[in-house]
Design a protein around this motif. Structure first.
Motif, PDB file in Angstrom:
ATOM      1  N   THR A  16      59.959  58.517 -62.011  1.00  0.00           N
ATOM      2  CA  THR A  16      59.586  59.855 -62.565  1.00  0.00           C
ATOM      3  C   THR A  16      60.295  60.856 -61.610  1.00  0.00           C
ATOM      4  O   THR A  16      61.172  61.809 -62.141  1.00  0.00           O
ATOM      5  N   ALA A  17      60.229  60.782 -60.445  1.00  0.00           N
ATOM      6  CA  ALA A  17      60.763  61.646 -59.405  1.00  0.00           C
ATOM      7  C   ALA A  17      62.440  61.642 -59.373  1.00  0.00           C
ATOM      8  O   ALA A  17      62.937  62.671 -59.527  1.00  0.00           O
ATOM      9  N   VAL A  18      62.993  60.628 -59.634  1.00  0.00           N
ATOM     10  CA  VAL A  18      64.279  60.510 -59.565  1.00  0.00           C
ATOM     11  C   VAL A  18      64.833  61.163 -60.839  1.00  0.00           C
ATOM     12  O   VAL A  18      65.898  61.900 -60.859  1.00  0.00           O
TER      13      VAL A  18
ATOM     14  N   LEU B 118      60.854  70.910 -61.232  1.00  0.00           N
ATOM     15  CA  LEU B 118      60.305  70.852 -59.994  1.00  0.00           C
ATOM     16  C   LEU B 118      58.630  70.451 -59.689  1.00  0.00           C
ATOM     17  O   LEU B 118      58.373  69.640 -58.894  1.00  0.00           O
ATOM     18  N   SER B 119      57.954  70.908 -60.681  1.00  0.00           N
ATOM     19  CA  SER B 119      56.534  70.692 -60.568  1.00  0.00           C
ATOM     20  C   SER B 119      56.148  69.184 -61.246  1.00  0.00           C
ATOM     21  O   SER B 119      55.242  68.586 -60.447  1.00  0.00           O
ATOM     22  N   ARG B 120      57.049  68.768 -62.134  1.00  0.00           N
ATOM     23  CA  ARG B 120      57.229  67.323 -62.424  1.00  0.00           C
ATOM     24  C   ARG B 120      57.285  66.638 -61.526  1.00  0.00           C
ATOM     25  O   ARG B 120      56.995  65.288 -61.280  1.00  0.00           O
ATOM     26  N   PHE B 121      58.363  67.000 -60.469  1.00  0.00           N
ATOM     27  CA  PHE B 121      58.989  66.270 -59.544  1.00  0.00           C
ATOM     28  C   PHE B 121      57.891  66.071 -58.344  1.00  0.00           C
ATOM     29  O   PHE B 121      57.874  65.127 -57.767  1.00  0.00           O
ATOM     30  N   LEU B 122      57.336  67.274 -58.093  1.00  0.00           N
ATOM     31  CA  LEU B 122      56.435  67.174 -56.939  1.00  0.00           C
ATOM     32  C   LEU B 122      55.043  66.380 -57.361  1.00  0.00           C
ATOM     33  O   LEU B 122      54.403  65.840 -56.306  1.00  0.00           O
TER      34      LEU B 122
END
Length: 466
Positions: free
Chosen positions: A37-39, A176-180
């Motif tokens: 998910t982060a990548v 960015l929120s989904r990344f964090l």
């Protein structure tokens, strides 16, 4: 493994394995999903705005440095947590096993205080782990919030300057929120991984123990005759000398008694004969061959043991006899009881051979358990029979019956008799007197009375007691 306490081993087998299993089955999968998910979010952010993505990329090495700084602290506190859990398990196992003694001495309040103490230590260790995580996780979240502020600030300036649209900034902030989110999840999982690593260290300290070599086939290692020789044997438990330069020869088929005061090394001598241990110095020979050259299963395949503290396993009387010889039929077991003069004892059991003995033989008296251990030892048709004060829990009448049967059954077998009651030693071919780990004298009863002051004192004391 004898250096580990029973409760500690149970904790490693249950609690520590559960911690590793949870990390492998749940945390690994969750971490993999979080990384993907982060990548994915990072790729989308790079497409939207490489400049704003650089702000996010700066966070990654900072997060790595913070994680690295906390790693040793996490490992240390979680190792302490695993150890405190083991102490709780050990205390619980010890208290339950000794509940009769605790009740007999009315020590329930004391045991409650001691259990409260180990529980308090366990709670303190868990609180220290929670404290470190309580610093680590908010720090990770604070860094993520700082990244958000930087993106909104610099992104707002870019929107005002016309370099990007407001829609791009809004979309970037969503990614960015989904990344964090997975980054924060990974921080939580880091806690679980460190706990699992601490548990794995304790598990692998057991698995790394050198296993015993497998048994050799019969044609390579024929059945022993039972000749034993101890050559300048030295042995110690945890640095405390127990046997010192012991030299002793036991011919095949001999009946040998070992006597001496408590702590003289009698049981240790028997343990070395079974190759439960190897000597620190010197050697133990079986039929002229150094035991260290013979795999332990081959040494023990023809040994019968009657321990000082009788040990039975949950199941029937027949199940316990077949521990020594799984192929024995019920008829053969009954015949062995009769040979030992224990037919009446067997007939008094509620269901004979099918009588349930309970956990550790709890449904039988100590004497009854000892009799079953006697039959079990002889069921193996052993070349070496070790009796570690085997008649201590048997009444005089039954002891006399067994003594008569043993004269016939031990013919042609080597027997090593650890004797506290000296009357069991009188019919031996010779008696070994041990004192403070050394052989003080060897001979028959009549000889030792005249030339061994220690043996004479042991005899006089027992005569006085009688």
């Amino acid at each position: 493994l004898q250096r580990f306490q029973t409760g500690d081993l149970l904790s490693r087998i249950t609690n520590d394995i559960d911690a590793v299993q949870e990390a492998v089955t749940f945390s690994v999968v969750a971490a993999l999903v979080d990384v993907i998910t982060a990548v994915g979010c990072l790729v989308l952010m790079l497409k939207l705005s490489p400049f704003l993505s650089l702000i996010v990329l700066v966070l990654l090495p900072l997060l790595y440095l913070v994680t690295r700084a906390f790693r040793s602290a996490f490992r240390r506190v979680f190792k302490a947590v695993r150890e405190r859990i083991a102490e709780v398990t050990t205390k619980l196992e010890e208290t339950i096993a000794g509940v009769q003694v605790v009740q007999a001495f009315a020590q329930e309040p004391r045991m409650e205080r001691e259990f409260y103490g180990v529980n308090l230590s366990n709670m303190a260790a868990n609180l220290r782990a929670a404290l470190i995580f309580g610093v680590f996780f908010p720090l990770v979240e604070f860094m993520g919030a700082g990244g958000n502020v930087a993106v909104y600030w610099l992104g707002g300036l870019k929107v005002v300057g016309g370099e990007i649209t407001l829609g791009t900034l809004v979309a970037f902030s969503i990614y960015l929120s989904r990344f964090l989110e997975p980054i924060n999840d990974l921080a939580r999982l880091f806690n679980s991984f460190q706990a699992a690593l601490a548990a794995a260290e304790r598990i692998f300290s057991i698995l790394s123990e050198e296993p015993e070599p497998p048994p050799l086939p019969a044609e390579v290692a024929p059945s022993p005759r039972g000749e034993l020789a101890f050559d300048s044997v030295v042995f110690a438990y945890n640095g405390r000398p127990v046997l010192k330069e012991v030299t002793l020869h036991i011919p095949a088929g001999a009946r040998v008694a070992v006597v001496g005061p408590t702590g003289a090394g009698k049981t240790t001598l028997a343990n070395l004969a079974m190759r439960l241990y190897d000597p620190l110095e010197g050697a133990v020979y079986l039929d002229g061959r150094d035991m260290r050259e013979i795999p332990p299963p081959n040494v023990r395949a023809g040994i019968g043991l009657v321990p000082q503290v009788p040990q039975l396993f949950h199941g029937t009387v027949a199940d316990n006899i077949r521990m020594a010889n799984p192929s024995m039929s019920d008829e053969e077991i009954k015949a062995l009881f009769l040979e030992l003069g224990l037919g009446d004892f067997l007939s008094r059991l509620p269901r004979g051979l099918e009588t349930e003995v309970g956990e550790e033989g709890a449904k039988l008296s100590v004497g009854e358990k000892q009799l079953i251990c006697f039959v079990r030892a002889l069921a193996r048709d052993p070349y070496l029979l070790i009796l570690d004060e085997a008649t201590a829990s048997i009444d005089i009448h039954t002891e006399a019956l067994i003594e008569r049967a043993l004269r016939r059954l031990l013919r042609g077998r080597t027997s090593l008799i650890i004797a506290h009651r000296l009357r069991t030693a009188l019919k031996s071919d010779f008696i070994v007197v041990l004192n403070e780990g050394r052989v003080e004298a060897i001979g028959r009863h009549e000889d030792l009375i005249g030339r061994s002051p220690l043996y004479r004192r042991l005899v006089e004391r027992q005569v006085l007691v009688a």
